[in-house]
Design an enzyme around this catalytic site. Sequence first.
Site, PDB file in Angstrom:
ATOM      1  N   ARG A 283      17.290  45.854  24.265  1.00  0.00           N
ATOM      2  CA  ARG A 283      18.466  46.232  25.040  1.00  0.00           C
ATOM      3  C   ARG A 283      19.123  44.997  25.638  1.00  0.00           C
ATOM      4  O   ARG A 283      18.477  44.025  25.984  1.00  0.00           O
ATOM      5  CB  ARG A 283      18.025  47.213  26.134  1.00  0.00           C
ATOM      6  CG  ARG A 283      19.140  47.734  26.999  1.00  0.00           C
ATOM      7  CD  ARG A 283      18.647  48.895  27.846  1.00  0.00           C
ATOM      8  NE  ARG A 283      19.569  49.148  28.939  1.00  0.00           N
ATOM      9  CZ  ARG A 283      19.403  48.716  30.169  1.00  0.00           C
ATOM     10  NH1 ARG A 283      18.345  47.979  30.475  1.00  0.00           N
ATOM     11  NH2 ARG A 283      20.285  48.988  31.111  1.00  0.00           N
TER      12      ARG A 283
ATOM     13  N   ARG B 243      14.305  47.166  37.936  1.00  0.00           N
ATOM     14  CA  ARG B 243      13.111  46.389  38.253  1.00  0.00           C
ATOM     15  C   ARG B 243      12.413  46.990  39.463  1.00  0.00           C
ATOM     16  O   ARG B 243      13.040  47.651  40.295  1.00  0.00           O
ATOM     17  CB  ARG B 243      13.478  44.936  38.575  1.00  0.00           C
ATOM     18  CG  ARG B 243      14.089  44.155  37.420  1.00  0.00           C
ATOM     19  CD  ARG B 243      13.040  43.826  36.370  1.00  0.00           C
ATOM     20  NE  ARG B 243      13.585  42.935  35.342  1.00  0.00           N
ATOM     21  CZ  ARG B 243      14.227  43.326  34.268  1.00  0.00           C
ATOM     22  NH1 ARG B 243      14.429  44.631  34.079  1.00  0.00           N
ATOM     23  NH2 ARG B 243      14.677  42.463  33.391  1.00  0.00           N
TER      24      ARG B 243
ATOM     25  N   LYS C  82       4.551  46.137  29.373  1.00  0.00           N
ATOM     26  CA  LYS C  82       5.375  46.753  28.342  1.00  0.00           C
ATOM     27  C   LYS C  82       4.605  46.891  27.035  1.00  0.00           C
ATOM     28  O   LYS C  82       4.060  45.926  26.514  1.00  0.00           O
ATOM     29  CB  LYS C  82       6.648  45.930  28.123  1.00  0.00           C
ATOM     30  CG  LYS C  82       7.641  46.583  27.163  1.00  0.00           C
ATOM     31  CD  LYS C  82       8.964  45.864  27.186  1.00  0.00           C
ATOM     32  CE  LYS C  82       9.979  46.478  26.257  1.00  0.00           C
ATOM     33  NZ  LYS C  82      11.299  45.833  26.332  1.00  0.00           N
TER      34      LYS C  82
END
Length: 327
Positions: free
Chosen positions: A124, A324, A189
């Site tokens: 992204r 975040r 992630k």
Amino acid sequence: MNAGEYQLLKVLGDAKFHSGEALAGRFSVSRAAIWKRVRNLNQVPGIDIQSVRGKGYCLPAPLDLLDADAILARIGPARRSRLLKLALLPVVPSTNEYLLNQRNPLLHSGHACVAEHQTAGRGRRGRRWVSVFGNNVYLSLAWRFDLSMADLAGLSIAAGVAVARALAARGLRGHGLKWPNDVHVQGKKLAGILVEANGEMEGPCLAVIGIGLNVRLPASAGGDIDQPWTDLAACLASPPDRNALVGDLLGALVDACIQYQQQGLAPFLEAWKEYDIYMGKPVELRVGDDRITGVYAGLSDQGGLVLDSPAGRRTWYSGEVSLRSRT
């Protein structure tokens, strides 16, 4: 990577020594040609063919290469009927880009692409997606929707739910979704989802859903990632067979696209809550150079992020912001 190099790699995939003479005879080329193929292959991240005098060439570990027939068998006949094509490529700049270049807006069935390695994979907001050969999943599905561009705004939410469920079915636990497109495990992630769509404002539209999933990511490659990361090898007792994993993910995406066409985003919003890792937590939104803090209050009916801040409640959409944790 050309066809000859890929065929050589498949032979060496057993991690046994093969002499240059035997390989040259097998492929009807010179030993020098085999050496050149090995040299070219060793320039691909994730490939490290060893050469030992008197023994030949060998990979340090067996390769778990993808196989289109095995993937399609995993999907099953009902879902296969909705797939017009599955392209399996050794190396491609980007699986999303490949499908965007191959697209046909008149097609009602899906096109899928899976690759062993991406040279220009992207996430992204133009971020680079780190790729190594034969270790992870790089998968994209192109799907035609009889919906407007505005109606597709929540497709990344539906895709995230589909991926999270498929991974849970493979035994993964403790994973969650970070709005709008990431799968995390304990703050690290594991996977990213990139949805790109174009078409008529009122429809029909073509969307390409891309998934990058870390299965076995070497630490040396992970050093290029600008955030904490993990892979399935670290999260499961043993990493799943990649062909079965790709088949499960592709099948889940096909189901999600069919359901999204028929019912829109609504049925996925409740499922998102099960995996939402930020609900009720303090967060920071990065909008260009600005930083906006508040408490994450879930998703709107259109899949936007709802933030409670001192300035009041406001909804943000994925093209505008980066989410975040706030410490």
